[in-house]
Design an enzyme around this catalytic site. Structure first.
Site, mmCIF file in Angstrom:
data_model
loop_
_atom_site.group_PDB
_atom_site.id
_atom_site.type_symbol
_atom_site.label_atom_id
_atom_site.label_comp_id
_atom_site.label_asym_id
_atom_site.label_seq_id
_atom_site.Cartn_x
_atom_site.Cartn_y
_atom_site.Cartn_z
ATOM 1 C CG ASP A 159 -2.533 115.213 16.100
ATOM 2 O OD1 ASP A 159 -4.323 115.616 15.309
ATOM 3 O OD2 ASP A 159 -2.585 116.727 16.653
ATOM 4 C CG ASP A 163 -6.117 114.753 11.049
ATOM 5 O OD1 ASP A 163 -6.688 114.686 11.069
ATOM 6 O OD2 ASP A 163 -6.053 115.125 12.340
ATOM 7 C CG ASP A 196 -7.021 111.555 13.955
ATOM 8 O OD1 ASP A 196 -7.841 111.851 13.222
ATOM 9 O OD2 ASP A 196 -6.743 112.901 14.424
#
Length: 630
Positions: free
Chosen positions: A505, A310, A509
């Site tokens: 995080d 990410d 996600d």
């Protein structure tokens, strides 16, 4: 060996097996062999019963494991009257069950934290009054008050003039977003500005946030269980064991020889050595700030070939930072920061607070601003040290000082220009951005040295922002504008070619973390939902912890495999000796114990693993962001 369904059962079985062996041995030494045999058999009974239940469950699922060898050895020893041998085997089996359950721990906790991020109640307008109501009572059309710091409980449209939203947990967009009347507000976003009114368009059960919860649960349910190292050896070892035991009985006509073969064949190097090595690896990884939720994730972590990252909060710090300070007129850089930060003390806007924090981190002493007037989402005006100061967007400041300020387009994608005016004149500006962590290129190179062949970026942010942030990084691909289910689709596509690790995080996600072979959450400041869905949590806010985590996993798995190979090899030698009549069942049980001690001592070497990527728990830590450029 399959673990029993509850931790307390594994503990109870271990206690029963140990008490049976010890009590029987005491009675035997006191000259009461008949009573000792009864006690030994009594201690074996519950262990064998639990083992048979697990075997039946496994067979119904189509699994054939090492439990069968342990059950055969205990049953055969009881049938021929070798109660002590049966008791020793029972204790070995119970010890392995307990260790494996301990290694697993809480490998997959419930998603309760994801649900509790959204408040259980909301504040609803009722005529001229406000009332707190349960989420389930909110209906489309209700008007809700969202205070500063609150999380939007349902999807809706903004009825106030404007609002400043922190959408990072849902979309990955690190910079706060300003929305205007009539625009959509998603459930799960945080109000980063003044209070606003929201007209509900969906019930809580149909909201964006609830959809993400369902997506996480579906991903977890569809995720295939990881094959354990012991399972991969089980069929081969079972075939060798049954063949040797049958041959010993067939050619000699002595069932005791077959029992001796079965007893020494009890696969304790697999039952004990693998959990010991992997538990030691879990402990060692935690020493470097990497919490791995069980032995199976540790095994899988050792064989990762694809990494999906990410952006916000992972490759970047996830918070607005000062990238550059550009003076205009007579002020210096330090003075631009001084006046901007001093006035921004009167604002709760996330960017204003980031500027104040940056100034204080540099040791700047800030005076208290006077006559502060804030225009929500636009800027703030007031007096600092007797001078008229205005801070905010370029257009806002230009309108206040009566002349052109900095061009807002000069900021790169993903950046924000904060302009400063002093005494009615443009005085400079700051460029804020969610900057790439320093050392990221070296981190990616280290991951490739550890065997990660493909490294991808997956973000819900705009493509222009993603490409600007990752410029110069050697990524194999960049995927932007992804929804939570889009990230899941990417993970599933990559899993067709190898084991995939996803690192993130945010709430957005969590579904992808659950779908990946290994999900890794940034636990220091990440959303609780991502930590719940992940297999691995980085306990410190440094992505470089992946290096020692993977290194420890690889070395612990190698030690476990070495212990298995040596232990099984010694067991096979012992089986041959027993088949030839040189070992009794009791002697075989104690010979197996000696083998167990050897492989366990070797497995404990995992406690001393030193990753080649770092030299200690604090070595190799990455600074938070790139330094400020002038």
């Amino acid at each position: 060996m399959k673990p029993v369904s509850n931790d307390w059962r594994a503990t109870a079985i271990l206690v029963i097996a140990a008490l049976g062996l010890v009590a029987g041995s005491v009675l035997w030494m006191l000259g009461r062999p008949d009573t000792a045999a009864i006690v030994w058999a009594t201690g074996v009974g519950p262990v064998l019963a639990a083992l048979l239940v697990e075997i039946v469950r496994s067979l119904l699922k189509g699994d054939v494991g090492l439990d069968i060898v342990a059950a055969l050895s205990m049953s055969a020893a009881l049938l021929v009257g070798e109660m002590l041998a049966a008791s020793v085997v029972a204790l070995m089996y119970a010890s392995g069950t307990f260790l494996e359950r301990f290694a697993e721990g809480r490998a997959r906790r419930e998603m309760s934290a994801l649900l509790t991020r959204v408040p259980r109640t909301a504040t609803r307008h009722t005529g001229t009054a406000l009332e707190d109501v349960p989420l389930d009572d909110i209906a489309p059309g209700d008007l809700l008050l969202i205070r500063q710091g609150d999380v939007a409980p349902v999807d809706g449209t903004l009825t106030s003039a404007s609002a400043v939203l922190d959408q990072s947990a849902l979309t990955g967009e690190a910079m706060p977003v300003r929305v205007s009347t009539g625009q959509e507000v998603m459930s799960g976003v945080t109000n980063a500005g003044a209070a606003f009114d929201l007209r509900a368009t969906r019930a809580a059960a149909d909201s964006t946030f609830a959809g993400i919860v369902r997506l996480v649960e579906a991903a977890q349910a569809s995720k295939a269980p990881m094959a354990r190292m012991a399972d991969r050896w089980s069929l081969m070892f079972l075939a060798v064991t049954v063949t040797l035991a049958t041959a010993a009985w067939w050619f000699t006509g002595d069932p005791i020889r077959a029992v001796a073969v079965l007893v020494i064949a009890t696969p304790c190097p697999l039952i004990l050595a693998v959990p010991v090595a992997l538990v030691a690896g879990l402990s060692r990884a935690a020493h470097f700030g990497v919490l791995i939720k069980g032995a199976a994730p540790l095994e899988a972590l050792a064989h990762i070939t694809t990494l999906i990252l990410d952006k916000t909060g992972t490759l970047t710090d996830g918070r607005p930072q000062i990238v550059s300070i550009v003076p205009q007129g007579v002020l210096s850089q330090d003075e631009v920061l001084y006046f901007t930060a001093a006035l921004d003390q009167g604002s709760q806007h996330p960017i204003a607070q980031a500027i104040v924090a940056a100034a204080k981190a540099r040791g700047v002493t800030l005076p208290v601003p006077q006559a502060v007037v804030e225009s929500p989402g636009e800027g703030v005006a007031g007096t600092v040290d007797g001078r008229s100061v205005v801070v905010g967007g370029a257009d806002f400041v230009a309108a206040q000082v009566g002349s052109a300020g900095p061009d807002g387009a000069m900021a790169k994608a993903g950046s924000v220009v904060v302009a400063l005016g002093v005494d009615g004149k443009p005085a400079g500006h700051l460029i804020m951005a969610d900057a790439l962590r320093t050392g990221t290129a070296d981190l990616l190179a280290g991951l490739r040295r550890l065997g990660v062949a493909r490294i991808l970026l997956a973000t819900g942010d705009r493509r222009a922002v993603a490409e600007a942030v990752t410029q110069g990084l050697k990524l194999d691909d960049v995927h932007a504008d992804l929804t939570p289910d889009g990230k899941v689709a990417l993970v599933l596509a990559e899993r067709k070619t190898g084991r995939v690790m996803m690192v993130g995080d945010g709430v957005n996600d969590a579904p992808a973390l659950a779908a990946a072979d290994i999900g890794v959450a940034m636990g220091a400041r990440g959303a609780a939902a991502s930590a719940e869905a992940a297999d691995v949590v980085l306990l410190v806010d440094h992505l470089d912890r992946l290096l020692p985590g993977i290194d420890v996993a690889q070395k612990a798995s190698a030690i476990a495999l070495q212990s298995v190979a040596v232990g099984i090899g010694l067991s096979v030698v012992g089986m041959v000796v027993a088949a030839l009549g040189y070992l009794t069942p009791v002697q075989g049980a104690f010979a197996q114990e000696a083998i167990d001690i050897a492989v366990i001592l070797n497995a404990l070497r995992a406690l001393r693993i030193t990753p080649t990527q770092v030299e200690g728990p604090d070595a190799g830590s990455l600074p938070d962001v790139r330094p400020v450029q002038s």
